[in-house]
Write a protein that holds these residues in place. Structure first.
Motif, mmCIF file in Angstrom:
data_model
loop_
_atom_site.group_PDB
_atom_site.id
_atom_site.type_symbol
_atom_site.label_atom_id
_atom_site.label_comp_id
_atom_site.label_asym_id
_atom_site.label_seq_id
_atom_site.Cartn_x
_atom_site.Cartn_y
_atom_site.Cartn_z
ATOM 1 N N ASN A 82 57.061 20.015 59.402
ATOM 2 C CA ASN A 82 56.847 19.281 60.705
ATOM 3 C C ASN A 82 56.207 17.840 59.958
ATOM 4 O O ASN A 82 55.650 18.073 58.902
ATOM 5 N N ILE A 83 56.529 16.705 60.425
ATOM 6 C CA ILE A 83 56.034 15.533 59.925
ATOM 7 C C ILE A 83 54.923 14.845 60.587
ATOM 8 O O ILE A 83 54.438 15.042 61.529
ATOM 9 N N TRP A 84 53.841 14.087 59.565
ATOM 10 C CA TRP A 84 53.134 13.073 60.215
ATOM 11 C C TRP A 84 53.853 12.064 60.529
ATOM 12 O O TRP A 84 54.591 11.251 59.847
ATOM 13 N N VAL A 85 53.588 11.368 61.563
ATOM 14 C CA VAL A 85 54.019 10.183 62.226
ATOM 15 C C VAL A 85 52.773 9.554 62.470
ATOM 16 O O VAL A 85 51.812 9.943 63.075
ATOM 17 N N VAL A 86 53.011 8.175 62.680
ATOM 18 C CA VAL A 86 52.023 7.197 63.070
ATOM 19 C C VAL A 86 52.595 6.463 64.121
ATOM 20 O O VAL A 86 53.629 5.696 64.276
ATOM 21 N N PRO A 87 51.842 6.482 65.397
ATOM 22 C CA PRO A 87 52.423 5.990 66.515
ATOM 23 C C PRO A 87 52.480 4.267 66.423
ATOM 24 O O PRO A 87 51.688 3.715 65.918
ATOM 25 N N SER A 88 53.412 3.896 67.033
ATOM 26 C CA SER A 88 53.494 2.012 67.076
ATOM 27 C C SER A 88 52.159 1.648 67.694
ATOM 28 O O SER A 88 51.709 0.566 67.150
ATOM 29 N N ASN A 89 51.594 2.468 68.657
ATOM 30 C CA ASN A 89 50.098 1.829 68.977
ATOM 31 C C ASN A 89 49.006 2.215 68.378
ATOM 32 O O ASN A 89 47.835 2.047 68.976
ATOM 33 N N ALA A 90 49.151 2.914 67.333
ATOM 34 C CA ALA A 90 48.008 3.160 66.398
ATOM 35 C C ALA A 90 47.194 2.192 66.050
ATOM 36 O O ALA A 90 47.559 1.170 65.715
ATOM 37 N N LYS A 91 45.740 2.333 66.158
ATOM 38 C CA LYS A 91 44.897 1.321 65.993
ATOM 39 C C LYS A 91 44.516 1.084 64.735
ATOM 40 O O LYS A 91 43.902 0.101 64.101
ATOM 41 N N ASN A 92 44.426 2.091 63.872
ATOM 42 C CA ASN A 92 44.056 2.368 62.452
ATOM 43 C C ASN A 92 45.099 2.812 61.444
ATOM 44 O O ASN A 92 45.020 3.859 60.834
ATOM 45 N N LYS A 93 46.267 1.966 61.339
ATOM 46 C CA LYS A 93 47.433 2.449 60.772
ATOM 47 C C LYS A 93 47.073 2.762 59.125
ATOM 48 O O LYS A 93 47.656 3.709 58.492
ATOM 49 N N ASP A 94 46.470 1.743 58.549
ATOM 50 C CA ASP A 94 46.189 2.130 57.079
ATOM 51 C C ASP A 94 45.475 3.160 56.824
ATOM 52 O O ASP A 94 45.546 3.769 55.741
#
Length: 436
Positions: free
Chosen positions: A321-333
């Motif tokens: 399963n994969i780590w995904v970063v939501p488009s609305n994430a506030k702390n992407k870095d």
């Protein structure tokens, strides 16, 4: 300050709001709304004593040590919670910065098509993650504009692999003088021996994913790579009454009639299936490598081992399963930094030693014999193009369609042909909807 939060409600919006209140109370700051780099909110559904749970707990520690002043708020979710509610949550402002999510057209592909996941392509190139991931594993990380895997855009990163195999109780095999089968006929002979001695051979979870994976294993005994590409990647039309699925549905129903699969297994969940095997109630369980760490940790009363499902060079499996970063994430870095840590050699080696299948470990650093065997089996499948993905991936909602189908086969409420008609329709409807 690492905090783990558990939620049991199926409605994740309520759970997240509750978690927000707890965080505010504990830290005196609005951690959930912070976009200032002070908080990383992380969701995953791996058990604490699973290989991934162990490795990721260490990754959280390393992340906080390397990011002074940043708090990781980890919320433990159930697989079904995330599967059923991710779209709703990620379309709101209540989602996490990073989460574990299932890969495939029906899940990550659907969310990418809906614009709910961050395009990671530039980050992948900058951080060199693509150099750590084999092309076959990368198939489930990249999606096209229709949400079909194998596209050009990266939406997720796995840091482990997985595949379905047969777990077996060596003591129960020895009791009936049975050897590990190497052909499908030998496998059915083993199952017959147990049934003849009043033992239901296979622990099955018909209420969730395990039973449909058995159905797919049976189909793969009559399949080749072109069938997998047709079914999973829409390369060509699929005949659900062709030799692969017809054989699978008919044989699955026969296995129920013969007593290989319990007639009461339609309502059993995956967790109960696994616990029954670890307690020695069944001699066989057909499921994934994600159980391996738990088996090593929890089985103390008998010897156990694994073998690949006989009769095929193809098996359900892929990158994990994969780590995904939501488009609305506030702390992407911060999310990217955490993914980076999970790909580092020490975390990868820990994952392997704990019973997982790392993608970037040093093989020489894995010393546990069972762990080495597991990794070698995965590498064999990966190197021989033997990973056939999972049956529920092709279409949104297909997981539930397949669960209902195998339950009907277990209950005998519908014939194999009727079940095949039912699973064909949503597949073909989805194919039509994307214009293929």
């Amino acid at each position: 300050m690492f905090r783990q939060q558990r939620t049991s409600t199926r409605t994740l919006i309520a759970a997240v709001l509750t978690a927000t209140a707890l965080t505010l109370s504990a830290c005196g700051a609005d951690a959930d709304d912070s976009g200032d780099g002070s908080t990383l909110r992380l969701w995953h559904y791996e058990g604490a004593n699973s290989a991934m749970g162990i490795a990721w707990a260490e990754a959280i520690k390393q992340f906080e040590a390397s990011h002074p002043g940043v708090t990781v708020v980890y919320e433990e979710k159930g697989f079904e919670q995330i599967r059923q509610n991710a779209g709703m949550i990620l379309n709101s402002d209540q989602g996490p910065d990073i989460l574990e999510y299932n890969k495939g057209n029906a899940t990550a592909g659907l969310l990418s098509k809906q614009g709910l996941l961050t395009d990671l392509s530039d980050v992948v190139a900058e951080r060199g993650w693509d150099e750590m991931i084999s092309p076959s594993v990368a198939t489930t990380c990249r999606y096209d504009g229709n949400g079909v895997m194998g596209g050009d855009t990266w939406y997720g990163i796995p840091n482990y692999g997985e595949f379905v195999m047969v777990y077996y109780n060596k003591d129960m095999f020895a009791e009936y003088d049975l050897s590990v089968p190497t052909t499908f006929a030998e496998f059915e002979g083993v199952l017959d021996t147990f049934v003849d001695n009043g033992v239901t051979p296979i622990s099955v979870g018909g209420a969730e994913y395990p039973a449909q994976q058995i159905l797919y294993e049976l189909a793969l005994t009559r399949a080749d790579r072109s069938f997998v590409d047709d079914f999973q990647l829409y390369a060509n039309p699929v005949d659900f009454h062709g030799p692969e699925f017809s054989y699978a549905a008919t044989t699955f129903a026969e296995w129920v009639d013969k007593g290989y699969i319990g007639a009461d297994s339609a309502g059993i969940k995956a967790e109960d299936m696994g616990v029954a095997f670890t307690q020695g109630s069944f001699p066989i369980m057909i499921s994934g490598s994600w159980w391996y760490g738990r088996m090593s940790d929890e089985i103390t009363d008998f010897e156990w081992g694994t073998f690949l499902f006989p009769g095929s060079d193809l098996h359900p499996g892929s990158g994990g399963n994969i780590w995904v970063v939501p488009s609305n994430a506030k702390n992407k870095d911060l999310a990217y930094d955490f993914i980076d840590i999970t790909m580092q050699p020490d975390i990868q080696n820990l994952l392997g030693e704990s019973g997982g299948v790392p993608l970037a470990a040093d093989p020489a650093a894995i010393t546990t014999p069972k762990a080495k065997e597991l990794i070698e089996n995965f590498n064999t499948l990966n190197d021989s193009d033997g990973l056939a993905f999972y049956p529920d991936w092709p279409a949104p909602g297909y997981y539930d369609v397949l669960v209902a189908g195998v339950q009907q086969l277990i209950n005998g409420s519908k014939s194999p042909d009727e079940v095949l008609d039912e699973i064909a329709k949503p597949y073909n409807d989805n194919l039509a909807s994307i214009g293929e």
